[in-house]
Design an enzyme around this catalytic site. Sequence first.
Site, PDB file in Angstrom:
ATOM      1  N   ILE A  36       8.737   2.136  -0.165  1.00 25.46           N
ATOM      2  CA  ILE A  36       9.925   2.715  -0.091  1.00 25.46           C
ATOM      3  C   ILE A  36      11.025   1.904  -0.887  1.00 25.46           C
ATOM      4  O   ILE A  36      12.136   2.417  -0.923  1.00 25.46           O
ATOM      5  CB  ILE A  36      10.252   2.611   1.618  1.00 25.46           C
ATOM      6  CG1 ILE A  36      11.417   3.627   1.750  1.00 25.46           C
ATOM      7  CG2 ILE A  36      10.586   1.372   1.946  1.00 25.46           C
ATOM      8  CD1 ILE A  36      11.528   4.082   3.215  1.00 25.46           C
ATOM      9  N   ASN A  97      -0.484  -9.394  -0.168  1.00 27.49           N
ATOM     10  CA  ASN A  97       0.238 -10.290   0.868  1.00 27.49           C
ATOM     11  C   ASN A  97      -0.370 -10.438   2.282  1.00 27.49           C
ATOM     12  O   ASN A  97      -0.835  -9.543   2.767  1.00 27.49           O
ATOM     13  CB  ASN A  97       1.680 -10.130   0.931  1.00 27.49           C
ATOM     14  CG  ASN A  97       2.341 -10.107  -0.215  1.00 27.49           C
ATOM     15  OD1 ASN A  97       2.182 -10.905  -1.156  1.00 27.49           O
ATOM     16  ND2 ASN A  97       3.242  -8.937  -0.344  1.00 27.49           N
ATOM     17  N   GLU A 105       4.629  -8.758   5.526  1.00 28.97           N
ATOM     18  CA  GLU A 105       5.763  -8.161   6.644  1.00 28.97           C
ATOM     19  C   GLU A 105       4.983  -7.056   7.279  1.00 28.97           C
ATOM     20  O   GLU A 105       5.322  -6.966   8.415  1.00 28.97           O
ATOM     21  CB  GLU A 105       6.595  -7.512   5.695  1.00 28.97           C
ATOM     22  CG  GLU A 105       7.555  -8.414   5.142  1.00 28.97           C
ATOM     23  CD  GLU A 105       8.806  -7.864   4.255  1.00 28.97           C
ATOM     24  OE1 GLU A 105       8.946  -6.839   4.184  1.00 28.97           O
ATOM     25  OE2 GLU A 105       9.351  -8.595   3.318  1.00 28.97           O
ATOM     26  N   HIS A 110      -2.647  -3.726   3.185  1.00 27.91           N
ATOM     27  CA  HIS A 110      -2.135  -2.839   2.310  1.00 27.91           C
ATOM     28  C   HIS A 110      -2.473  -3.683   0.678  1.00 27.91           C
ATOM     29  O   HIS A 110      -2.224  -4.687   0.680  1.00 27.91           O
ATOM     30  CB  HIS A 110      -0.627  -2.408   2.202  1.00 27.91           C
ATOM     31  CG  HIS A 110       0.375  -3.484   2.661  1.00 27.91           C
ATOM     32  ND1 HIS A 110       0.345  -3.993   4.077  1.00 27.91           N
ATOM     33  CD2 HIS A 110       1.295  -4.145   1.798  1.00 27.91           C
ATOM     34  CE1 HIS A 110       1.210  -5.090   4.067  1.00 27.91           C
ATOM     35  NE2 HIS A 110       1.682  -4.926   2.653  1.00 27.91           N
TER      36      HIS A 110
END
Length: 128
Positions: A36, A97, A105, A110
């Site tokens: 996004i 990450n 986050e 992912h």
Amino acid sequence: MPYSYDDQNIFAKILRGEIPNKTVLETAHTLAFEDIQPQAPVHVLVIPKGPYVCYDHFAQEASEAEIVDFTRAVGEVCRLTGVQPGEGGEGFRAIANTGAHGVQEVPHFHLHILGGRVLGRMVGRAQG
Ligand code: 5GP
């Protein structure tokens, strides 16, 4: 301590269809969609449909079918987005990450696929 999956995370909501996404690819066990807030001209997130918190969780506990499906989906996303060096693309970076030091986050595994520009150094030098 075993991983505990929070099914209220944003990617779980995307998988349930509660939040829209711009799908790049969907397979039996994997979904790929545009980030996004893209950090590069190509910025796709590839996620397993199963409840895995992070990459090591997925790598250790996912079935072979899920792992094969995910890995093949990554290859197909690279093909679809035109970043494959072997096919005339200019390359990409894949980032997972993970946890606090990895500054993750969203607590659903992912893989970021970034490309379309030179991405600079892998990590900053600052804190060593
Ligand atoms: P992380 O920092 O966990 O590796 O990356 C999370 C990524 O998810 C960020 O790049 C962020 O822009 C993206 N993201 C967060 N919320 C949404 C959303 O609702 N939809 C999409 N497509 N991406 C999101």
